[in-house]
Design a protein around this motif. Structure first.
Motif, short mmCIF file in Angstrom:
data_model
loop_
_atom_site.label_atom_id
_atom_site.label_comp_id
_atom_site.label_asym_id
_atom_site.label_seq_id
_atom_site.Cartn_x
_atom_site.Cartn_y
_atom_site.Cartn_z
N ALA A 79 0.83 -1.21 0.00
CA ALA A 79 0.00 0.00 0.00
C ALA A 79 0.86 1.26 0.00
O ALA A 79 1.97 1.28 0.52
N GLU A 80 0.32 2.31 -0.60
CA GLU A 80 1.02 3.59 -0.64
C GLU A 80 0.90 4.29 0.70
O GLU A 80 -0.12 4.23 1.37
N GLY A 81 1.98 4.97 1.09
CA GLY A 81 1.93 5.79 2.29
C GLY A 81 1.93 4.97 3.56
O GLY A 81 1.85 3.75 3.56
N ALA A 82 2.04 5.67 4.68
CA ALA A 82 2.07 5.02 5.98
C ALA A 82 1.12 5.72 6.95
O ALA A 82 1.37 5.78 8.14
N ASP A 83 0.01 6.26 6.41
CA ASP A 83 -0.90 7.04 7.24
C ASP A 83 -1.50 6.23 8.38
O ASP A 83 -1.81 6.77 9.44
N SER A 84 -1.67 4.92 8.13
CA SER A 84 -2.31 4.09 9.15
C SER A 84 -1.34 3.59 10.20
O SER A 84 -1.74 2.96 11.18
N ILE A 85 -0.03 3.85 10.03
CA ILE A 85 0.98 3.34 10.96
C ILE A 85 1.32 4.44 11.95
O ILE A 85 1.85 5.50 11.58
N ARG A 127 10.74 -13.75 -2.11
CA ARG A 127 9.71 -12.72 -2.10
C ARG A 127 10.30 -11.34 -1.87
O ARG A 127 11.22 -11.19 -1.06
N GLU A 128 9.74 -10.36 -2.53
CA GLU A 128 10.06 -8.96 -2.25
C GLU A 128 8.75 -8.19 -2.18
O GLU A 128 7.93 -8.27 -3.09
N TYR A 129 8.56 -7.48 -1.07
CA TYR A 129 7.37 -6.65 -0.91
C TYR A 129 7.70 -5.55 0.08
O TYR A 129 8.68 -5.64 0.83
N GLY A 130 6.91 -4.51 0.09
CA GLY A 130 7.21 -3.41 1.01
C GLY A 130 6.28 -2.24 0.81
O GLY A 130 5.53 -2.15 -0.18
N LEU A 131 6.33 -1.32 1.76
CA LEU A 131 5.45 -0.17 1.80
C LEU A 131 5.64 0.70 0.56
O LEU A 131 6.75 1.05 0.19
N GLY A 132 4.53 1.02 -0.10
CA GLY A 132 4.55 1.93 -1.23
C GLY A 132 5.02 1.32 -2.54
O GLY A 132 5.08 2.03 -3.55
N ARG A 133 5.33 0.02 -2.57
CA ARG A 133 5.83 -0.58 -3.81
C ARG A 133 4.69 -0.86 -4.80
O ARG A 133 4.90 -0.98 -5.99
N MET A 134 3.46 -1.00 -4.26
CA MET A 134 2.27 -1.27 -5.07
C MET A 134 2.40 -2.57 -5.85
O MET A 134 1.79 -2.75 -6.90
N ARG A 135 3.20 -3.47 -5.34
CA ARG A 135 3.34 -4.77 -6.01
C ARG A 135 4.04 -5.73 -5.05
O ARG A 135 4.65 -5.32 -4.06
N VAL A 185 -2.36 -4.95 -7.63
CA VAL A 185 -3.79 -4.70 -7.48
C VAL A 185 -4.18 -3.62 -8.48
O VAL A 185 -3.47 -2.61 -8.63
N LEU A 186 -5.27 -3.83 -9.19
CA LEU A 186 -5.73 -2.88 -10.20
C LEU A 186 -5.98 -1.51 -9.56
O LEU A 186 -6.69 -1.39 -8.56
N HIS A 187 -5.34 -0.49 -10.13
CA HIS A 187 -5.58 0.87 -9.66
C HIS A 187 -5.31 1.83 -10.81
O HIS A 187 -4.41 1.61 -11.62
N GLY A 188 -6.12 2.86 -10.93
CA GLY A 188 -5.93 3.85 -11.99
C GLY A 188 -6.24 3.34 -13.37
O GLY A 188 -5.72 3.88 -14.36
N GLY A 189 -7.07 2.30 -13.49
CA GLY A 189 -7.43 1.76 -14.79
C GLY A 189 -6.53 0.61 -15.21
O GLY A 189 -5.36 0.53 -14.82
N LEU A 190 -7.07 -0.27 -16.05
CA LEU A 190 -6.34 -1.48 -16.43
C LEU A 190 -5.10 -1.16 -17.25
O LEU A 190 -4.03 -1.74 -17.01
N GLU A 191 -5.19 -0.26 -18.21
CA GLU A 191 -4.04 -0.01 -19.07
C GLU A 191 -2.86 0.58 -18.29
O GLU A 191 -1.71 0.21 -18.52
N ARG A 192 -3.16 1.48 -17.37
CA ARG A 192 -2.08 2.05 -16.55
C ARG A 192 -1.45 0.97 -15.67
O ARG A 192 -0.21 0.89 -15.55
N THR A 193 -2.29 0.13 -15.07
CA THR A 193 -1.77 -0.95 -14.22
C THR A 193 -0.91 -1.91 -15.02
O THR A 193 0.16 -2.33 -14.56
N VAL A 196 -2.78 -9.55 -12.10
CA VAL A 196 -3.49 -8.32 -11.73
C VAL A 196 -4.77 -8.69 -11.00
O VAL A 196 -5.65 -9.34 -11.56
N PHE A 197 -4.85 -8.30 -9.73
CA PHE A 197 -6.05 -8.56 -8.93
C PHE A 197 -6.99 -7.37 -9.04
O PHE A 197 -6.62 -6.24 -8.69
#
Length: 547
Positions: free
Chosen positions: A327-333, A442-450, A484-492, A516-517
């Motif tokens: 997820a983008e940002g850390a507002d909830s943390i 595995r690689e994942y992390g805050l703001g990576r959007m993937r 995760v699909l965001h900003g339209g399919l073509e952009r994703t 693409v989920f």
């Protein structure tokens, strides 16, 4: 293979404090600023030493205790107060257990029976809310030299018991050094300043900083440095003649990021648990270390099991879930949540928030989806292995697409980490299949959007039957990028294809897939599900899966 030498030899330590006679070790005090410690003690300061579990805190305290007692300035005693944890908020029972443990420690360390002869009388005459302080006061008054007291596992105590202990120590502070210990060192996972203690007596939350506001400094014991790791491995080579290849040493550095227990556990498994590794004429290879990593995870070693258990805590979820989902940002943390998870050693100490090391990065999704893997995924790995031994990743993802349509709503809702549910479900499905012979990185992390997944599948041999010495195992590498699909399919798709190809290039993988989920509420499955192959110039094709 030559028989294993069964004579007593040193080994890598994975349980309890260091004993140099039997353990390879990094000098415990060398990991701290010994001059600073001595300065704080001479200045009559009370301070905190904290670090995640199994990083060497107790070994450092023992080394400091022995160094102080070898000199002429102080008398030093270590006591572990974890014994009081079982009393919970029964202050009387907890203080009784702590005083008994203190008396035993004073008697065995200093050959001094004063505390043993006095604490029962004190407890009979005085409230448990002052008995510890009174015992320490009488002991200090009778001592020929200033006392230094080390209290380990302080954060094992809870509620009113913890408050009672901290306040008694604080109350005696003005009387030091003649009528109270000159210096007290509190040791635990967290800094006492960050405690939020639930008091049933006061019907409130008491901050550790207010209950023990005489803390002068908080010291943190760090992870092993690169030099520490090399020193540890070199001790084994020096004593046994068994070398570690460059790939093995690099794998230990990369997989552990210096976490002390992980370093020792990987090396112990490769050199002692692994039957082939006991042949000291054979060098430890990178594949031995990766095999050891998998063994540690599958055995659910206590260190990893305790870590995984923390994932059930809500304040841990609030930090880890955005990392898993990208997820983008850390507002909830919140700062408190982040500090707590950092103190546990789950995430990096500083800089961008990320899981602390690749082994923890592997353990977290596997633990969160273990029930799903075991209870709902019944596919036979053999279905997806071709005659050439290669893993048919396209067929595997096609099967997952069907599984996701049939089961995702049920299983994602059951996950505690719902926001990362689709990514976790895919990883559970893949893990169930790949466990048959390969591994997933595995690689994942805050703001990576993937989430980046790399399947490494052996084409020659397996983890249980490695190739003959001197032969490198051929491997199949396949990248699976999850978005995760965001900003339209073509952009994703545009972003996802660029990221997938970049990851393929970095990993040296010839096969790439982009998943693409689409989490749009109410959208029919027939609009979500698709499969198509994307090509661009001379780059390898990437198969796109809509779900």
């Amino acid at each position: 293979m030559p028989p294993c030498d069964t004579r007593l030899m040193r080994f890598f330590n994975t349980a309890g404090p260091i004993v140099p006679e039997i353990h390879y070790c990094v000098p415990p005090l060398g990991r701290l600023d010994a001059d600073e410690l001595l300065m704080l003690i001479r200045q009559r300061k009370y301070f905190v030493l904290h670090a995640p579990r199994q990083t060497g805190k107790t070994s450092a305290l023992f080394a400091l205790r022995d160094a102080l007692n070898a000199g002429d300035e102080f008398r030093c005693v270590y006591v572990n107060v974890e014994i009081g944890q079982s009393a919970r908020e029964d202050v009387g029972a907890a203080v009784r257990a702590i005083l008994n443990a203190l008396a035993r420690s004073v008697r065995t360390t200093l050959d001094d029976s004063f505390v043993a002869e006095s604490w029962l009388d004190v407890l009979d005459a005085i409230s448990p809310h002052d008995a510890l302080g009174e015992t320490l006061a009488r002991w200090a008054a009778s001592a020929a030299k200033p006392l230094v007291l080390m209290i380990d596992e302080i954060d094992a105590l809870v509620g009113d018991t913890l408050i009672a202990v901290l306040r008694q120590l604080r109350a005696g502070y003005p009387e030091r050094p003649h009528r109270f210990p000159q210096s007290i060192i509190l040791c635990g996972v967290r800094d006492v300043r960050d405690y939020r203690i639930h008091s049933s007596a006061e019907k409130a939350i008491v901050a550790g900083g207010s209950a023990f506001n005489v803390r002068a400094k908080s010291l943190r014991l760090g992870d092993f440095s690169g030099e520490d790791i090399e020193s540890l491995l070199a001790q084994h080579t020096h004593e046994t003649g068994q070398a570690f290849t460059d790939e093995a040493r690099a794998a230990i550095h990369a997989l552990t990021r210096g976490q002390p227990w992980l370093v020792n556990a990987l090396a112990y498994d490769a050199c002692f648990d692994n039957r082939a590794g006991r042949d000291r004429s054979r060098a430890i290879t990178g594949e031995d270390i990766h095999h050891a990593r998998e063994e540690l995870i599958l055995r659910r070693e206590t260190h990893l099991d305790q870590l995984a258990d923390k994932l059930r805590e809500e304040r841990v979820r609030r930090v880890v879930e955005p990392l898993l989902s990208g997820a983008e940002g850390a507002d909830s943390i919140t700062p408190d949540d982040l500090q707590y998870v950092r103190d546990l050693g789950l995430v990096t100490r500083s800089g961008p928030v990320a899981i602390a090391n690749p082994i923890y990065r592997e353990v977290i999704p596997r633990d969160l989806t273990w029930t799903t893997q075991e209870m709902s995924i019944h596919h036979d790995p053999a279905w997806y292995i071709g005659d050439d031994g290669a893993l048919r990743v396209g067929e595997l993802l096609g099967a997952f697409q069907e599984f996701f349509r049939a089961h995702s709503e049920h299983w994602v809702e059951r996950f505690q980490y719902r926001e990362a549910g689709p990514q976790l479900l895919l990883q559970a499905f893949l893990q169930r299949i790949v466990n048959g012979g390969g591994r997933i990185e595995r690689e994942y992390g805050l703001g990576r959007m993937r989430t980046d997944l790399l399947i490494v599948w052996p084409l020659t041999g397996s983890d249980d039957a490695p190739p003959p010495p001197g032969e490198r195992r051929e491997t199949q590498k396949a990248v699976i990028e999850c978005k995760v699909l965001h900003g339209g399919l073509e952009r994703t798709l545009r972003e996802g294809l660029e990221q997938t190809r970049a990851y393929m290039d970095r990993c040296g993988a010839a096969e790439g897939h982009l998943v693409v989920f689409d989490r749009t509420e109410g959208r029919p499955w027939d609009e979500k599900l698709f499969r198509r192959v994307e090509t661009e110039g001379g780059a390898p094709p990437v198969t796109v899966w809509g779900m």
